[in-house]
Design a protein around this motif. Structure first.
Motif, PDB file in Angstrom:
ATOM      1  N   ASN A 224      44.297  -4.271  13.535  1.00 51.61           N
ATOM      2  CA  ASN A 224      43.822  -4.262  14.915  1.00 51.61           C
ATOM      3  C   ASN A 224      43.484  -5.702  15.293  1.00 51.61           C
ATOM      4  OD1 ASN A 224      42.635  -3.923  17.387  1.00 51.61           O
ATOM      5  ND2 ASN A 224      41.119  -2.405  16.720  1.00 51.61           N
ATOM      6  N   ASN A 225      44.412  -6.354  15.956  1.00 53.92           N
ATOM      7  CA  ASN A 225      44.229  -7.766  16.273  1.00 53.92           C
ATOM      8  C   ASN A 225      43.378  -8.020  17.500  1.00 53.92           C
ATOM      9  OD1 ASN A 225      47.326  -7.755  14.973  1.00 53.92           O
ATOM     10  ND2 ASN A 225      45.977  -9.373  14.251  1.00 53.92           N
ATOM     11  N   ASN A 226      42.957  -6.970  18.181  1.00 46.68           N
ATOM     12  CA  ASN A 226      42.084  -7.103  19.350  1.00 46.68           C
ATOM     13  C   ASN A 226      40.891  -6.161  19.222  1.00 46.68           C
ATOM     14  OD1 ASN A 226      43.441  -8.994  21.378  1.00 46.68           O
ATOM     15  ND2 ASN A 226      45.123  -7.620  20.839  1.00 46.68           N
ATOM     16  N   ALA A 227      40.203  -6.258  18.090  1.00 49.39           N
ATOM     17  CA  ALA A 227      39.070  -5.376  17.836  1.00 49.39           C
ATOM     18  C   ALA A 227      37.851  -5.716  18.685  1.00 49.39           C
ATOM     19  CB  ALA A 227      38.691  -5.420  16.358  1.00 49.39           C
ATOM     20  N   ALA A 228      37.796  -6.940  19.224  1.00 49.53           N
ATOM     21  CA  ALA A 228      36.788  -7.370  20.205  1.00 49.53           C
ATOM     22  C   ALA A 228      35.431  -7.744  19.608  1.00 49.53           C
ATOM     23  CB  ALA A 228      36.597  -6.314  21.300  1.00 49.53           C
ATOM     24  N   TYR A 229      35.047  -7.154  18.468  1.00 50.58           N
ATOM     25  CA  TYR A 229      33.690  -7.394  17.978  1.00 50.58           C
ATOM     26  C   TYR A 229      33.608  -8.469  16.900  1.00 50.58           C
ATOM     27  CZ  TYR A 229      34.897  -4.298  14.029  1.00 50.58           C
ATOM     28  OH  TYR A 229      35.478  -3.717  12.932  1.00 50.58           O
ATOM     29  N   GLY A 230      34.736  -8.844  16.267  1.00 52.54           N
ATOM     30  CA  GLY A 230      34.679  -9.883  15.245  1.00 52.54           C
ATOM     31  C   GLY A 230      35.725  -9.675  14.169  1.00 52.54           C
ATOM     32  N   TYR A 231      35.694 -10.542  13.158  1.00 52.57           N
ATOM     33  CA  TYR A 231      36.612 -10.443  12.024  1.00 52.57           C
ATOM     34  C   TYR A 231      36.031  -9.463  11.023  1.00 52.57           C
ATOM     35  CZ  TYR A 231      39.490 -11.689   8.023  1.00 52.57           C
ATOM     36  OH  TYR A 231      40.342 -11.640   6.950  1.00 52.57           O
ATOM     37  N   LYS A 248      30.660  -5.430   3.388  1.00 58.30           N
ATOM     38  CA  LYS A 248      30.451  -6.641   4.171  1.00 58.30           C
ATOM     39  C   LYS A 248      29.229  -7.370   3.648  1.00 58.30           C
ATOM     40  CE  LYS A 248      29.126  -8.398   8.708  1.00 58.30           C
ATOM     41  NZ  LYS A 248      29.831  -9.670   8.501  1.00 58.30           N
ATOM     42  N   VAL A 249      29.377  -8.676   3.429  1.00 54.15           N
ATOM     43  CA  VAL A 249      28.251  -9.497   2.985  1.00 54.15           C
ATOM     44  C   VAL A 249      27.597 -10.119   4.210  1.00 54.15           C
ATOM     45  CG1 VAL A 249      27.543 -11.483   1.627  1.00 54.15           C
ATOM     46  CG2 VAL A 249      29.365  -9.976   0.781  1.00 54.15           C
ATOM     47  N   ALA A 250      26.348  -9.741   4.455  1.00 52.74           N
ATOM     48  CA  ALA A 250      25.597 -10.303   5.576  1.00 52.74           C
ATOM     49  C   ALA A 250      24.355 -10.989   5.021  1.00 52.74           C
ATOM     50  CB  ALA A 250      25.194  -9.207   6.563  1.00 52.74           C
ATOM     51  N   HIS A 251      24.177 -12.255   5.360  1.00 52.21           N
ATOM     52  CA  HIS A 251      23.042 -13.007   4.820  1.00 52.21           C
ATOM     53  C   HIS A 251      21.740 -12.688   5.544  1.00 52.21           C
ATOM     54  CE1 HIS A 251      25.677 -15.302   2.239  1.00 52.21           C
ATOM     55  NE2 HIS A 251      26.457 -15.577   3.274  1.00 52.21           N
ATOM     56  N   SER A 252      21.854 -12.086   6.697  1.00 55.62           N
ATOM     57  CA  SER A 252      20.639 -11.740   7.439  1.00 55.62           C
ATOM     58  C   SER A 252      20.919 -10.576   8.379  1.00 55.62           C
ATOM     59  CB  SER A 252      20.145 -12.945   8.256  1.00 55.62           C
ATOM     60  OG  SER A 252      21.117 -13.346   9.202  1.00 55.62           O
ATOM     61  N   ARG A 253      19.838  -9.967   8.861  1.00 55.05           N
ATOM     62  CA  ARG A 253      19.913  -8.897   9.844  1.00 55.05           C
ATOM     63  C   ARG A 253      18.828  -9.152  10.872  1.00 55.05           C
ATOM     64  NH1 ARG A 253      17.929  -3.354   7.692  1.00 55.05           N
ATOM     65  NH2 ARG A 253      15.940  -4.304   8.291  1.00 55.05           N
ATOM     66  N   ARG A 257      14.015  -5.907  19.909  1.00 54.36           N
ATOM     67  CA  ARG A 257      14.253  -5.118  21.127  1.00 54.36           C
ATOM     68  C   ARG A 257      14.800  -3.730  20.816  1.00 54.36           C
ATOM     69  NH1 ARG A 257      17.046 -10.125  24.533  1.00 54.36           N
ATOM     70  NH2 ARG A 257      15.179 -11.440  24.578  1.00 54.36           N
ATOM     71  N   LEU A 258      14.148  -3.081  19.862  1.00 53.15           N
ATOM     72  CA  LEU A 258      14.475  -1.708  19.498  1.00 53.15           C
ATOM     73  C   LEU A 258      15.887  -1.552  18.921  1.00 53.15           C
ATOM     74  CD1 LEU A 258      12.941   0.184  22.579  1.00 53.15           C
ATOM     75  CD2 LEU A 258      11.850  -0.386  20.391  1.00 53.15           C
ATOM     76  N   SER A 259      16.419  -2.630  18.354  1.00 56.02           N
ATOM     77  CA  SER A 259      17.759  -2.548  17.784  1.00 56.02           C
ATOM     78  C   SER A 259      17.849  -3.405  16.528  1.00 56.02           C
ATOM     79  CB  SER A 259      18.817  -2.995  18.798  1.00 56.02           C
ATOM     80  OG  SER A 259      18.646  -4.358  19.110  1.00 56.02           O
ATOM     81  N   SER A 260      18.888  -3.160  15.747  1.00 60.37           N
ATOM     82  CA  SER A 260      19.131  -3.917  14.530  1.00 60.37           C
ATOM     83  C   SER A 260      20.575  -4.379  14.556  1.00 60.37           C
ATOM     84  CB  SER A 260      18.881  -3.033  13.303  1.00 60.37           C
ATOM     85  OG  SER A 260      19.111  -3.750  12.118  1.00 60.37           O
ATOM     86  N   ALA A 261      20.830  -5.630  14.144  1.00 59.46           N
ATOM     87  CA  ALA A 261      22.184  -6.167  14.246  1.00 59.46           C
ATOM     88  C   ALA A 261      22.493  -7.131  13.111  1.00 59.46           C
ATOM     89  CB  ALA A 261      22.362  -6.881  15.580  1.00 59.46           C
ATOM     90  N   ILE A 262      23.752  -7.112  12.677  1.00 56.00           N
ATOM     91  CA  ILE A 262      24.272  -8.132  11.782  1.00 56.00           C
ATOM     92  C   ILE A 262      25.419  -8.820  12.505  1.00 56.00           C
ATOM     93  CG2 ILE A 262      23.614  -6.965   9.663  1.00 56.00           C
ATOM     94  CD1 ILE A 262      26.513  -6.047   9.384  1.00 56.00           C
ATOM     95  N   ARG A 263      25.672 -10.054  12.143  1.00 55.99           N
ATOM     96  CA  ARG A 263      26.683 -10.839  12.834  1.00 55.99           C
ATOM     97  C   ARG A 263      28.008 -10.800  12.080  1.00 55.99           C
ATOM     98  NH1 ARG A 263      27.332 -14.783  16.580  1.00 55.99           N
ATOM     99  NH2 ARG A 263      28.921 -16.373  16.174  1.00 55.99           N
ATOM    100  N   TYR A 264      29.109 -10.702  12.827  1.00 57.47           N
ATOM    101  CA  TYR A 264      30.443 -10.797  12.249  1.00 57.47           C
ATOM    102  C   TYR A 264      30.973 -12.216  12.398  1.00 57.47           C
ATOM    103  CZ  TYR A 264      30.898  -5.765  11.677  1.00 57.47           C
ATOM    104  OH  TYR A 264      30.736  -4.478  11.261  1.00 57.47           O
ATOM    105  N   ASP A 265      31.817 -12.613  11.459  1.00 55.17           N
ATOM    106  CA  ASP A 265      32.483 -13.908  11.573  1.00 55.17           C
ATOM    107  C   ASP A 265      33.548 -13.851  12.665  1.00 55.17           C
ATOM    108  OD1 ASP A 265      31.055 -14.990   9.444  1.00 55.17           O
ATOM    109  OD2 ASP A 265      32.517 -14.282   7.965  1.00 55.17           O
ATOM    110  N   GLU A 266      33.918 -15.035  13.168  1.00 51.73           N
ATOM    111  CA  GLU A 266      34.986 -15.104  14.161  1.00 51.73           C
ATOM    112  C   GLU A 266      36.365 -15.071  13.521  1.00 51.73           C
ATOM    113  OE1 GLU A 266      34.543 -18.356  16.821  1.00 51.73           O
ATOM    114  OE2 GLU A 266      32.493 -17.843  17.397  1.00 51.73           O
ATOM    115  N   ASP A 267      36.470 -15.549  12.284  1.00 51.42           N
ATOM    116  CA  ASP A 267      37.761 -15.527  11.592  1.00 51.42           C
ATOM    117  C   ASP A 267      37.528 -15.373  10.093  1.00 51.42           C
ATOM    118  OD1 ASP A 267      37.151 -18.079  10.515  1.00 51.42           O
ATOM    119  OD2 ASP A 267      38.170 -19.117  12.138  1.00 51.42           O
TER     120      ASP A 267
END
Length: 334
Positions: A224-231, A248-253, A257-267
């Motif tokens: 899916n080359n247009n997944a929109a959310y990240g690599y 997925k290896v995430a160094h932080s979370r 604001r009542l939510s939890s998120a991890i970041r995806y790489d761009e590539d």
């Protein structure tokens, strides 16, 4: 022994290879950075303290002060450059693909076999990624029992240009999945089907493939080359006794604001940096000993991935299952 390395192609991958050779590979000297864009070659050479730079790849391949070459130039140059270097007795790490043209892959294999020794290592770096190594170990130790299926998905933030097609998804993105499945399972692909859902816009839709192996296993691949959310690349290997998945290896979370998120790489570069370092160090061992490392992808592997991709494009166009018609594996690559 210090190995003098030339990097041909100073784009995203070439620049990363140059940095790794300069900083992370013992006994390697970054002798030359080459790119047809001379300013780009100079910028990468300056950033990595390379000995020299040039905008003439044909001349670079003939230099006497080069012991080994990393090819990260445009895909259509790979077969020509590898054959030139084989003729000169140089060992090469060639970024995938070896070629997208099957006849060119066969030509490179013939040239290599004629020398009597391996010269080419193809850059399928996932063979050096910790998650896939854990999968291979679990399978080898019998923890999973007989392997039945492997599920893969490969998602990118967005396509690099609007004219990107489903066929390009198969030939440009999916070969990593084709190779790592072949490597983990120790099989060849015998047949493939390929389909696309319909998007609401005009960008390329995901491609979903089902591969059959010569050991009667099934491999699914979503690109899916247009997944929109990240690599985002993941895999699961399913056996009769259990399964093993990449995480997925995430160094932080971030919790706010009542939510939890991890970041995806761009590539892919951060995700696979350690694998690239391990691969390039193995390449230095190949240069010094002439023995292709056990984990490394050979010219045969480059041909096999290209053939599966070529057959996958045909299956996408036909809408039916297509057979993968491989040549018999030469004893040279046994």
């Amino acid at each position: 022994m210090v190995v003098r390395v030339a990097v041909i192609g100073a784009g995203v991958m070439g620049a990363d290879h140059a940095k790794i050779i300069a900083q992370d590979v013992p006994n390697a000297c970054l002798q030359l950075v080459c790119d047809m864009d001379g300013a780009r070659a100079r910028a990468v050479a300056d950033a990595t303290s390379a000995v020299d730079c040039t905008d003439d790849p044909e001349a670079a391949l003939l230099r006497e002060d080069i012991d080994a070459v990393i090819i990260a130039s445009p895909d259509f140059t790979h077969a020509l450059y590898t054959k030139t270097l084989i003729a000169r007795g140089k060992r090469v790490l060639c970024e995938k693909p070896l070629s997208q043209k099957i006849d060119e892959c066969l030509d490179v294999m013939a040239a290599e076999q004629a020398t009597g020794s391996p010269h080419i290592m193809v850059g399928f770096m996932r063979r050096y990624d910790r998650a896939y190594l854990d999968m291979r170990e679990a399978l080898a130790k019998g923890v999973l029992g007989r392997a039945l299926m492997m599920h893969n998905f490969h998602r990118n933030l967005a396509t690099p240009y609007p004219s990107f097609t489903g066929a390009m998804a198969i030939t440009n993105s999916a070969p990593h999945e084709f190779d790592i499945a072949r490597y983990l399972l120790g099989v060849e692909v015998t047949a493939i089907t390929a389909h696309q859902p319909k998007r609401s816009d005009d960008v390329v839709a995901p491609v979903v493939m089902v591969l059959e192996t010569d050991d009667d296993q099934l491999i699914t691949v979503e690109v899916n080359n247009n997944a929109a959310y990240g690599y985002d690349v993941r895999a699961e290997l399913v056996g009769e006794l259990g399964s093993i998945s990449t995480n997925k290896v995430a160094h932080s979370r971030l919790d706010a604001r009542l939510s939890s998120a991890i970041r995806y790489d761009e590539d892919w570069r951060g995700h696979y940096h350690d694998a690239y370092v391990a691969q390039n160090r193995d390449f230095m061992g190949f240069v010094q000993t002439g023995i292709l490392p056990e984990a490394a992808a050979s010219t045969w592997d480059g041909y096999a991935a290209a053939l599966v991709a070529d057959t996958g494009v045909r299956a996408l166009q036909s809408g039916v299952k297509e057979r993968v018609e491989m040549i018999n594996k030469p004893a040279f690559y046994a």
